[in-house]
Design a protein around this motif. Structure first.
Motif, mmCIF file in Angstrom:
data_model
loop_
_atom_site.group_PDB
_atom_site.id
_atom_site.type_symbol
_atom_site.label_atom_id
_atom_site.label_comp_id
_atom_site.label_asym_id
_atom_site.label_seq_id
_atom_site.Cartn_x
_atom_site.Cartn_y
_atom_site.Cartn_z
ATOM 1 N N UNK A 9 -12.714 19.989 3.064
ATOM 2 C CA UNK A 9 -12.906 18.722 3.750
ATOM 3 C C UNK A 9 -11.623 18.065 4.182
ATOM 4 N N UNK A 10 -11.794 16.896 4.755
ATOM 5 C CA UNK A 10 -10.690 16.073 5.240
ATOM 6 C C UNK A 10 -10.701 14.754 4.495
ATOM 7 N N UNK A 11 -9.533 14.113 4.403
ATOM 8 C CA UNK A 11 -9.472 12.806 3.747
ATOM 9 C C UNK A 11 -8.507 11.884 4.470
ATOM 10 N N UNK A 12 -8.674 10.597 4.199
ATOM 11 C CA UNK A 12 -7.729 9.557 4.633
ATOM 12 C C UNK A 12 -7.251 8.898 3.356
ATOM 13 N N UNK A 13 -5.976 9.065 3.038
ATOM 14 C CA UNK A 13 -5.430 8.550 1.796
ATOM 15 C C UNK A 13 -4.539 7.356 2.020
ATOM 16 N N UNK A 14 -4.391 6.563 0.984
ATOM 17 C CA UNK A 14 -3.538 5.396 1.052
ATOM 18 C C UNK A 14 -3.209 4.874 -0.329
ATOM 19 N N UNK A 15 -2.519 3.740 -0.355
ATOM 20 C CA UNK A 15 -2.140 3.083 -1.596
ATOM 21 C C UNK A 15 -2.682 1.662 -1.541
ATOM 22 N N UNK A 16 -3.348 1.221 -2.604
ATOM 23 C CA UNK A 16 -3.879 -0.140 -2.650
ATOM 24 C C UNK A 16 -3.289 -0.870 -3.841
ATOM 25 N N UNK A 17 -3.452 -2.164 -3.896
ATOM 26 C CA UNK A 17 -2.918 -3.051 -4.937
ATOM 27 C C UNK A 17 -1.399 -2.982 -5.027
ATOM 28 N N UNK A 18 -0.758 -2.589 -3.971
ATOM 29 C CA UNK A 18 0.691 -2.437 -3.978
ATOM 30 C C UNK A 18 1.368 -3.746 -3.603
ATOM 31 N N UNK A 19 2.586 -3.927 -4.125
ATOM 32 C CA UNK A 19 3.414 -5.049 -3.681
ATOM 33 C C UNK A 19 3.799 -4.879 -2.213
ATOM 34 N N UNK A 20 3.750 -3.647 -1.715
ATOM 35 C CA UNK A 20 4.119 -3.327 -0.336
ATOM 36 C C UNK A 20 2.893 -3.236 0.571
ATOM 37 N N UNK A 21 1.783 -3.859 0.191
ATOM 38 C CA UNK A 21 0.502 -3.695 0.878
ATOM 39 C C UNK A 21 0.610 -3.822 2.396
ATOM 40 N N UNK A 22 1.306 -4.824 2.885
ATOM 41 C CA UNK A 22 1.385 -5.058 4.331
ATOM 42 C C UNK A 22 2.227 -4.005 5.052
ATOM 43 N N UNK A 23 2.999 -3.254 4.314
ATOM 44 C CA UNK A 23 3.883 -2.252 4.919
ATOM 45 C C UNK A 23 3.357 -0.824 4.773
ATOM 46 N N UNK A 24 2.117 -0.667 4.325
ATOM 47 C CA UNK A 24 1.543 0.659 4.100
ATOM 48 C C UNK A 24 0.402 0.929 5.067
ATOM 49 N N UNK A 25 0.219 2.199 5.408
ATOM 50 C CA UNK A 25 -0.942 2.595 6.206
ATOM 51 C C UNK A 25 -1.452 3.946 5.709
ATOM 52 N N UNK A 26 -2.683 4.257 6.086
ATOM 53 C CA UNK A 26 -3.337 5.483 5.632
ATOM 54 C C UNK A 26 -2.828 6.693 6.414
#
Length: 179
Positions: A9-26
């Motif tokens: 399969x395929x996935x879209x991964x990311x990071x949540x609850x991070x201090x860098x939340x606004x600077x992260x994307x999937x």
């Protein structure tokens, strides 16, 4: 064991609850694996397996981080009312992930000294979490959508945890021989 299925399969991964939340994307990734299952009644099943997965996220729209994992899902599925010839099931379970590698793709441009930068050498090697989803089966084929939410911090210096959304396709290896 009732049967074994080959899953990809395929996935879209990311990071949540991070201090860098606004600077992260999937980012996009994939997974391959095997799963077995055991009936626990007429409409419930116990599933277990092992997957190799690659999950990716982006920081500051500059650097992609790909983490490679061995995932060990353990979950139960519960049959839903039959509306068509497809056997739909609700999934709920847990997953242990062992990070077996990671790499940084791209470089950070010049940033201030107070800017947080991810480093794959600081990523923790074990994660656990839960997932839930919906699957469908028809004959020897399997389809699943699910979401994984990790509970351990990815980086030792940040609060963020990995999460991913999956679309899996599978094939039952021995089902046609049992009928």
């Amino acid at each position: 064991m009732d049967d074994i299925k080959l899953v990809a399969g395929l996935n879209r991964g990311g990071v949540f609850w991070s201090d860098e939340f606004r600077n992260l994307s999937y980012g996009s990734g994939y997974q391959l694996g095997l799963e077995g299952f055991l009936p626990m009644g007429k409409i419930s099943f116990f599933h277990y397996g092992m997957h190799y997965s690659a999950r990716t996220f982006n920081h500051l729209n500059q650097v992609d981080f790909r983490t490679n994992h061995l995932d060990f899902p353990i979950f139960a599925s519960f049959g839903l009312p039959e509306f068509t010839s497809i056997d739909f099931r609700f999934l709920l379970g847990t997953q242990l992930s062992a990070r077996i590698g990671g790499r940084q793709i791209g470089t950070y441009s010049s940033l201030g000294n107070d800017q947080f930068l991810f480093d794959v050498n600081e990523f923790k090697s074990l994660d656990g979490g839960m997932f839930f989803g919906l699957s469908g089966e028809q004959k020897d084929f399997y389809f699943r959508v699910r979401s994984y939410i990790g509970v351990n911090n990815l980086d030792r210096r940040d609060l963020g945890s990995l999460n991913a959304f999956y679309i899996d396709f599978g094939y039952f290896l021995f089902r046609r021989y049992r009928q």
